[in-house]
Design an enzyme around this catalytic site. Structure first.
Site, PDB file in Angstrom:
ATOM      1  N   CYS A 183       0.850  -1.203   0.000  1.00  0.00           N
ATOM      2  CA  CYS A 183       0.000   0.000   0.000  1.00  0.00           C
ATOM      3  C   CYS A 183       0.883   1.251   0.000  1.00  0.00           C
ATOM      4  CB  CYS A 183      -0.885  -0.055   1.247  1.00  0.00           C
ATOM      5  SG  CYS A 183      -1.587   1.511   1.762  1.00  0.00           S
ATOM      6  N   CYS A 199       0.349   3.893   2.676  1.00  0.00           N
ATOM      7  CA  CYS A 199       0.800   3.462   4.013  1.00  0.00           C
ATOM      8  C   CYS A 199       2.275   3.780   4.214  1.00  0.00           C
ATOM      9  CB  CYS A 199       0.590   1.952   4.195  1.00  0.00           C
ATOM     10  SG  CYS A 199      -1.130   1.440   4.074  1.00  0.00           S
TER      11      CYS A 199
END
Lengths: 102, 510
Positions: free
Chosen positions: A28, A31
């Site tokens: 991700c 993230c």
């Protein structure tokens, strides 16, 4: 601070301070970019604790709390989940989230 | 402290995740694995140390005996690295460097670059040996064994067989046609470029997924993917930083982690942007791990390893298709041709000496992303205006080598902004991977002059004199490029925008 399911209870549910928790994943990109901001917030030694936990490596609590998307921010107070939101957030938005819910 | 000492098994291509922690389906872990992890905890195996059995993937590079300390950080001992495009300018140079560092290097090439330069009627002005001689000399001079297969990366059956044999822990993908003008010649050249680059890369991604999914993929991109945004907005490292916010109708959204806009400047650059999306998706779908290396314009001829023997030299092209700007300027200065600046010469680009580029690649090899992680680095050491580079080359040529150098402005055959702001962020290699530029521009230019002025090199340079001047028009027109002005170095002032390079958080960007 990175935690795991093993110390979830100690670091989150039994924490005296309110906790901002972020579920993240290696795949991700948002993230990864948010890490620096969370580290900065964690380093401010303030009235809340910041922890991060990898969703794929810690399926127990992720399953319990039905984490379906990352980054997933959660705020815990006295072991209770009082707020959650999913998706990238700027530092300003995270601070606003903390001010509103803690 | 080494930059990668706190990396763990999650970053290590020797960690066997498949069958143990197999997330390779968009993060939706399959039930069997979920049950296994809930019952036994999260355990993996190590392909290099099977005696460990099942263990928690928390060993750091500093703790692990398979990772040894080098001047570039911890490096996996005898790391199996496959270089796609090993015969090229960068591929051969990197092969020697990492082989000397103890990597087990393998590589493929179908000599596309040698053939494409020959198609232009040119050749490497620095004489280069054939692959057999290169490999033999590498063994004699550096004591290294490099394994080579003559192979087209579009031949997936053959490549699959080779990948299975080698089981690489890292794949460096240099196997692309690297020329903007080549892709703009006509339909055939544009299609050949995009076919080789985009479809070649897509095929490679499928093979890596099947055969060596833990491999660290170093995919060569280019700073040209971003273009030169006329708003002057920052060119981040591929992804927006955490504090980038989109404001619209009074509401704000975080852009952190999203891909930044791309604005490629030729059909070649488009192929690189298509690669970016393919690699990005492959990481997401299959948990591959990759660095997309947005490389600035490379220049120079020197590394310690290639300079060790004439038969180890890497190629140097100066023709309008494959010669990069500084390399062409030095060649023109030696040939007595006024240095060709396109248009106003106010174009700003990022640059990097060959030697520095190789160090960056080693550092990227030393620090693999986590499984599933797509990361991007802007790999460059400094920004310059083209006009400024011409001045520097002219200065080194005249002061150090007694050459008379002039500069000419010619019509710009490309479709690009002649003048533009350029604010570039290049922090990750420096802040996270410990890189500091080592080779000053003037030093490398001086080395190039020294080499190109050698009689045998100069003779070759004379023989390709006609290939240096630009003739390929982005408009598709077939016409001569006119000279607008010839001037003496030091007589033109720099105007317009100033280059702006951000290399740390202290530069005030965040």
């Amino acid at each position: 601070m990175e935690i795991s399911d093993r110390d979830f209870d100690e670091k989150v549910l039994s924490s005296e301070k309110p906790v901002l928790l972020e579920y993240w994943a290696s795949w991700c990109p948002p993230c990864h970019t948010i890490k620096k901001v969370l580290k900065k917030l964690d380093g401010e030694d303030t009235w809340f604790r910041v922890v991060t936990i990898n969703v794929d490596r810690n399926l127990g609590y992720a399953s319990k709390y039905s984490v379906k998307g990352v980054p997933c921010f959660m705020i815990f107070k006295q072991g209770e989940l009082i707020h959650r939101e999913v998706g990238a957030r700027s530092e300003k938005q995270i601070r606003a989230m903390l001010n509103e819910h803690i | 402290m080494q930059h990668n000492e706190e990396k763990t098994c999650w970053n290590c291509p020797a960690a066997l995740l498949k069958g143990n922690v197999d997330f390779r389906a968009c993060g939706q872990s399959i039930a069997v694995i979920q049950n296994k992890i809930s019952e036994e905890g999260l355990l993996i195996e190590c392909t290099r140390r099977p005696e460990l059995g099942m263990f928690e993937p928390s060993i750091t590079f500093e703790q692990c005996p398979e990772w040894r300390e080098t001047q570039y950080g911890y490096l996996l001992k005898e790391m199996r690295v496959m270089i796609l495009g090993i015969d090229g300018y960068l591929g051969w140079t990197l092969a020697l460097k990492i082989a000397k560092l103890g990597c087990r290097v393998s590589g493929i090439d179908n000599y596309l670059r040698r053939n494409a330069v020959a198609e232009k009627g040119s050749k490497s002005v620095v004489p280069i040996a054939d692959m057999e001689t290169r490999l033999k000399t590498a063994k004699e001079q550096h004591g290294v064994d490099i394994d080579f297969r003559e192979l087209d990366l579009l031949d997936r059956d053959e490549l699959a067989e080779y990948l299975r044999e080698v089981q690489p822990e890292a794949v460096v993908h240099y196997g692309e046609i690297p020329s903007a003008p080549y892709s703009m010649v006509d339909a055939e050249h544009a299609i050949r470029t995009q076919h080789n680059n985009t479809l070649g890369t897509l095929g490679v991604l499928f093979l890596i997924k099947e055969i060596c999914p833990e491999a660290n993929i170093l995919k060569l991109g280019t700073m040209g993917e971003y273009g030169t945004p006329l708003t002057g907005r920052p060119i981040f490292e591929g992804l927006f930083p955490a504090d980038a916010v989109l404001t619209w109708r009074g509401q704000e959204w975080s852009m952190g982690g999203e891909l930044t806009p791309r604005d490629p400047a030729s059909f070649y650059h488009v192929s690189k942007v298509q690669d970016t999306f393919n690699v990005y998706e492959a990481c997401k779908y299959w948990w591959l791990r990759s660095y997309d290396v947005m490389q600035g314009v490379i220049f120079g001829v020197h590394t310690e390893e290639v300079a060790a023997h004439p038969d180890l030299r890497t190629r140097l092209d100066v023709d309008e298709w494959f010669g990069t700007v500084i390399n062409r300027f030095v060649a023109q200065a030696v040939l007595g041709i006024p240095l060709t600046v396109y248009g106003s010469g106010e174009q700003i680009r990022g640059y990097l000496a060959l030697e520095d580029a190789m160090e960056c690649m080693v550092r990227l090899l030393s620090s693999p992303p986590e499984p599933g992680q797509y990361d991007v680095v802007n790999q460059l050491s400094q920004l310059y205006k083209v006009k400024e580079l011409a001045e520097i080359v002219a200065r080194v040529g005249s002061r150090r080598h007694g050459l008379t150098v002039r500069i000419q402005r010619v019509e710009n055959p490309r479709i690009e902004a002649d003048e533009h702001p350029f604010l570039v962020v290049a922090k990750k290699l420096r802040e996270n991977l410990g890189y500091q530029p080592k080779t000053p521009l003037e030093v490398e230019i001086d080395r190039m002059f020294t080499l190109l002025l050698q009689p045998r090199v100069r003779g070759r340079l004379e023989s390709v004199r006609d290939t240096v001047f630009p003739k390929t028009w982005w408009s598709g027109e077939h016409k001569e490029t006119m000279t607008l002005e010839v001037y003496e170095p030091g007589t033109h002032v720099m105007a317009g925008y100033s280059p702006d390079l951000v290399v740390s958080d202290h530069d005030g960007d965040e």
